[in-house]
Structure formats: C-alpha cells, structure tokens
Design an enzyme around this catalytic site. Structure first.
Site, PDB file in Angstrom:
ATOM      1  N   LYS A 185       0.490  -1.643   0.293  1.00  0.00           N
ATOM      2  CA  LYS A 185      -0.124  -0.112   0.011  1.00  0.00           C
ATOM      3  C   LYS A 185       1.193   1.911   0.266  1.00  0.00           C
ATOM      4  O   LYS A 185       2.101   1.155   0.823  1.00  0.00           O
ATOM      5  CB  LYS A 185      -1.262   0.002   1.366  1.00  0.00           C
TER       6      LYS A 185
ATOM      7  N   SER B  19      -9.578   2.216   3.007  1.00  0.00           N
ATOM      8  CA  SER B  19      -8.837   2.753   1.679  1.00  0.00           C
ATOM      9  C   SER B  19      -7.472   1.919   1.300  1.00  0.00           C
ATOM     10  O   SER B  19      -7.269   2.641   0.198  1.00  0.00           O
ATOM     11  CB  SER B  19      -8.248   3.627   2.256  1.00  0.00           C
TER      12      SER B  19
ATOM     13  N   SER C  36     -10.537  -0.023   6.512  1.00  0.00           N
ATOM     14  CA  SER C  36      -9.890  -0.368   5.560  1.00  0.00           C
ATOM     15  C   SER C  36      -8.748  -1.385   5.338  1.00  0.00           C
ATOM     16  O   SER C  36      -8.584  -1.532   3.669  1.00  0.00           O
ATOM     17  CB  SER C  36      -8.224   1.114   5.547  1.00  0.00           C
TER      18      SER C  36
HETATM   19  N1  GLN Z   1     -13.723   4.637   5.639  1.00  0.00           N
HETATM   20  C1  GLN Z   1     -12.545   5.407   6.972  1.00  0.00           C
HETATM   21  C2  GLN Z   1     -12.470   6.764   6.526  1.00  0.00           C
HETATM   22  O1  GLN Z   1     -12.277   6.674   6.230  1.00  0.00           O
HETATM   23  C3  GLN Z   1     -11.342   4.087   7.709  1.00  0.00           C
HETATM   24  C4  GLN Z   1     -10.434   4.361   6.634  1.00  0.00           C
HETATM   25  C5  GLN Z   1      -9.035   3.672   7.722  1.00  0.00           C
HETATM   26  O2  GLN Z   1      -9.594   2.512   7.855  1.00  0.00           O
HETATM   27  N2  GLN Z   1      -8.480   4.307   6.740  1.00  0.00           N
HETATM   28  O3  GLN Z   1     -11.593   6.899   8.200  1.00  0.00           O
END
Ligand code: GLN
Length: 486
Positions: free
Chosen positions: A76, A151, A175
């Site tokens: 990532k 994400s 995410s």
């Molecule tokens: N969707 C959540 C956010 O927008 C979690 C994102 C994540 O776990 N990095 O913050």
C-alpha cells in the site's frame, strides 16, 4: 500459478520449478495488462522489483530461504520504502521519494520478499471507496462500475484480480476489512500495537494498524508472521515474544462459541448480505461451533465517536505537510504564511481538508470538553462492550459491510452515507481489537459479501484458524472475478 497459495509458491521456488525473477515477471506482465482498467497500482518499478527477485533467487540457491523468500508482495502506498515514490494517495506527496524503509517494508525485505509496487489508496487513507485518491479511482474487478472499498482499495483489487499473490493494507476504521469484503478476499487487522507504525504515514495514530490482505487465511498467517514484531521506534509497539500466527491452523472448531451482536443484524443491513452471513453461520454450526447472542449497546456511537477522534488526530498529524522540507509546494506565494496556506490548499483534496477542519474544531479550546473529551469517554465504553461480550464467546461474527460494493460516484457527494459504510468495522479500531474479513458468498448483484470475525486481544492465531476451517469447508475464497481469468 496466479491462484497458487503462498505455501505452494514457496514450494515451487524451492523445487526450482520457477525462479523469483520469473514469478515477478509474470505478475509485472499481469499488472501491465490489467492495471490500466483497474488503476490498482500507482507506482511500478520493474528494475527495483527484479533486483530484489534476483537477490531472492540467490538466497534460495544458498538454501537460506524463508517462507516468503522470492514472493512478490504489493505494498500500500502509505508505507515508506527507500528509493520508492511514496504518495499516500495525495498530490501533497506526488514527488516524495522516501529516503528510508517503514518497519513493515524492512520486515518483508528481511524475509526476502519482493516489493512488486505501490498500490493506490484513498488520500491519506481517508475514505471507504478509493475515490479520494489523487491518482484516480480504483475499479472493483467484480464489476468495473463498482468501488473496491477503501482505503486499501488498490491492494484489495490487486489481490482479487491476481495482479499480486498478496498485499499490505492499513486499517484505521475498516480499511483492510471493508475493501477485502467488497472484493472477495481475506484481510486481517491485528490487535493495535502488534505491527509497528514506523514509516507508515500517520492518519489517526491511536487507531492506525497495518495488516496483510491475501487470498486465504493460511496466507495471511504467513504474512503476519513477517509483519508483526516489536519495534522501539513506534512508542505504541507492543513488546511481546514473537508468535507463529499459523500455530492454530488445523484445530477443530468443536465447542467454539461465536457471539452474534444483536446490533449488527438490525435495520440498515442489506437483505442479501444478511442472507450470505446467515449461510456462513450455518456452516460454522455444521463445523461444531455454537452461536450465542451478545450485545454491543454502544456500537451506534462508534461512527460519531470515530469522526471526532480520527479527524482530531489527523489534523495534528497532517500539520507536518507545510511545503517546507518535502512534498508539494505552491509555485507562487508572497511570504511564508502564504506559502503554507497555498501549499496546503493546493496539495490536499476535499476530504482531507474536511477532516482537518473538523479535527481542528473539536480540539479548539471552547469545544475540547464537549467533543474530544466526550468522545474519549465513549471510546472507553465501546471497548468495555466488547470485553463484556467476550465473557460469553470466543469470537464475534457479523457482516463486514452493510451492503456489497456500491457504484462509483454513488456516495461521493454524501460524506455521511459514505462514513456509515464502516458501521460494523469502526468500533473494533476504537477498542484496539483484532478483526478480519473473509469471503462468504455473493449478493443479489453478484458482488462479494464479507464475513467479519472479531477476536479478543491477541486472538489472531485463533481467528486465523476459525477463518481457515471455513475456507477448508467452502470455496468462496477461490472464486475469481471475471477480469482475472487466466
Ligand atoms: N473509511 C474510514 C475513514 O474514512 C476508515 C478509513 C481507514 O480505515 N483508513 O476514515
């Protein structure tokens, strides 16, 4: 070869049926063919990947190979990797070439794995659909109009379409688990503190945790073995003896108590997702597990609490991007303050700015007690709910996401509806617990459904076996999206 497990790949490498260079070339070729449609990778560097593969082949030849030696792993783009452009999905870091390795990258290098490239992600890991990336949307290989989740959507799409054997992700509020669910792959977010955050670009430091994303629980165990471990450079890294996360694989599930939170099977859950999860639970009962109802009464507060705490931490963490030492700097400005303002205004996208503003607001002198402090107290209660539930069960199960993958653009103009797509995953981060998602069938539209498994603190080995037993009895995790046919 594309569907081989990591163990099978290691066997082929050890038996000289294929070299790491050939294996890496195979996946690089696939990326070349399919990435234009998926946009899962933001950076590929054949020269760097192949040099690592050559070194791995030498290690294998000298008889010093470990379980991941020579295996290509996609990273990532939140992990700093020496000499690699590391963007975190943002224009702010469009030109940032990291001078050092994150702990996770070091661990993979030490294991002899090959860095196959950097995967696309929501900007600074803020999002649930991968649509906030400066480098464009990622497509779901199961349906090119659907989001892959976020994400870690690039990693998820890459594993699902077999552009790589495995990948890494990070999970602040879901995410790893949510994109795994939406693309039909497996992923685990370990207990907070198990994997070092050193060199992982910070979003909300008290919630961020890295973990692997792969085709099966068995593969996840091997990857987590490499990723986990104490690191003094992360002050929240846990000093614990090294574990073999695969040690429980093979244990029967007889007598396992599965807690089903009443609140996770209520209004808001799509009927097709509920149906697939019920079918998976029936399979678990067939395997000898028992289900008991548990309650997480404060879980309805998890999303609002998270959207106070995560932005608060983000507003502080992202203060470092000021255009001075690295990253984006506005081309024109009048003085230093103007340079800061313009660089941040031009370098950050809309979602990141929204979070910085919310975070700054909830931390401001007049509102700190009303929002930030209150949210911290509620966080404690949310964690306590899980502790109470684990008095009655060994693992908790439910849906990972309330729906299957939604369409690109569907929620882009409605941040609250986007935030609610993490309703089942966020509480797990607030409590610091380990959580995973595994494929458990398909919804009405033919898109994958994920089953979430939440364990007690340090329950990773047990959870991985709970997932593995299901994967021995079912074949959802072996299904291929139309795009990935060989
Ligand atoms: N969707 C959540 C956010 O927008 C979690 C994102 C994540 O776990 N990095 O913050």
């Amino acid at each position: 070869m594309l569907n081989a497990s990591l163990k099978e790949l290691a066997g082929l490498l050890a038996g000289k049926k294929i070299s790491s260079v050939e294996l890496t070339q195979l996946f690089l070729k696939r990326i070349g063919e399919l990435n234009p449609a998926l946009n899962a990778f933001v950076t590929v560097d054949e020269g760097k990947s192949l040099a690592q593969a050559e070194a791995a082949d030498a290690l294998i030849a000298s008889g010093q190979a470990g379980p991941l030696t020579g295996i290509p792993v996609a990273q990532k783009d939140i992990f700093c990797a020496e000499g690699w452009r590391t963007t975190c999905g943002s224009k702010m870091l469009h030109n940032f070439v990291s001078p050092y390795d994150a702990h996770v990258i070091e661990q993979f290098n030490r294991a002899g794995a090959v860095n196959l490239g950097k995967t696309n992600m929501d900007e600074f890991a803020m999002g649930s659909s991968n649509e906030t990336s400066f480098y464009g949307k990622v497509k779901n290989p199961w349906g090119l109009n659907a989001v892959p989740g976020g994400s870690s959507g690039g990693s998820a799409a890459a594993v699902a379409a077999r552009l790589c054997p495995a990948a890494t992700g990070t999970d602040t509020g879901g995410s790893i688990r949510q994109p795994a669910a939406l693309t039909g792959i497996s992923g685990i977010k370990p207990t907070y503190g198990v994997v070092s955050r050193y060199g992982m670009i910070a979003f909300a430091s008290s919630l961020d945790q890295a973990g692997p994303m792969a085709k099966s629980a068995e593969d996840l165990a091997l990857l987590l073995n490499a990723m986990a471990g104490f690191d003094p450079r992360d002050s929240t890294s846990l000093e614990r003896p090294k574990e073999d996360y695969g040690r429980d694989l093979g244990q029967p599930l007889k007598g396992l108590r599965i807690g089903l939170p009443r609140e996770y099977f209520a209004a808001g859950l799509a009927a097709d997702v509920a149906q697939a999860v019920e079918t998976a639970l029936a399979e678990y009962r067939r395997l000898g597990a028992e289900t008991v109802e548990v309650s997480l009464p404060n879980s309805k507060l998890a999303v609002p609490v998270y959207y106070v705490l995560a932005p608060a931490e983000a507003s502080s963490n992202l203060a470092r991007f000021d255009g001075v030492r690295y990253g984006y700097r506005a081309p024109e400005y009048t003085d230093l303050n103007d340079m800061y303002g313009k660089s941040r205004a031009q370098g950050f996208g809309a979602e990141v700015k929204r979070r910085i503003m919310i975070g700054t607001y909830v931390l401001s002198a007049g509102y700190y007690d009303a929002y930030y402090l209150k949210a911290q107290k509620l966080r404690r209660l949310i964690a306590q709910d899980f502790t109470d539930a684990f008095a009655r069960c060994d693992v908790i199960m439910g849906p990972t996401s309330p729906t299957t993958a939604f369409n690109l653009g569907e929620k882009s103009d409605d941040p609250v509806s986007m935030y609610l797509s993490d309703i089942y995953t966020i509480a797990v981060n607030l409590a610091g617990l380990p959580g995973m998602s595994i494929p458990a069938g398909f919804g009405a539209n033919g898109l994958p459904v994920g089953l979430q498994i939440v364990g007690n603190y340090f329950g990773e080995a047990k959870m991985l076996n709970v997932a593995h037993q299901f994967q021995l009895a079912t074949d959802w995790h072996t299904r291929l999206p139309p795009l990935s046919e060989e």
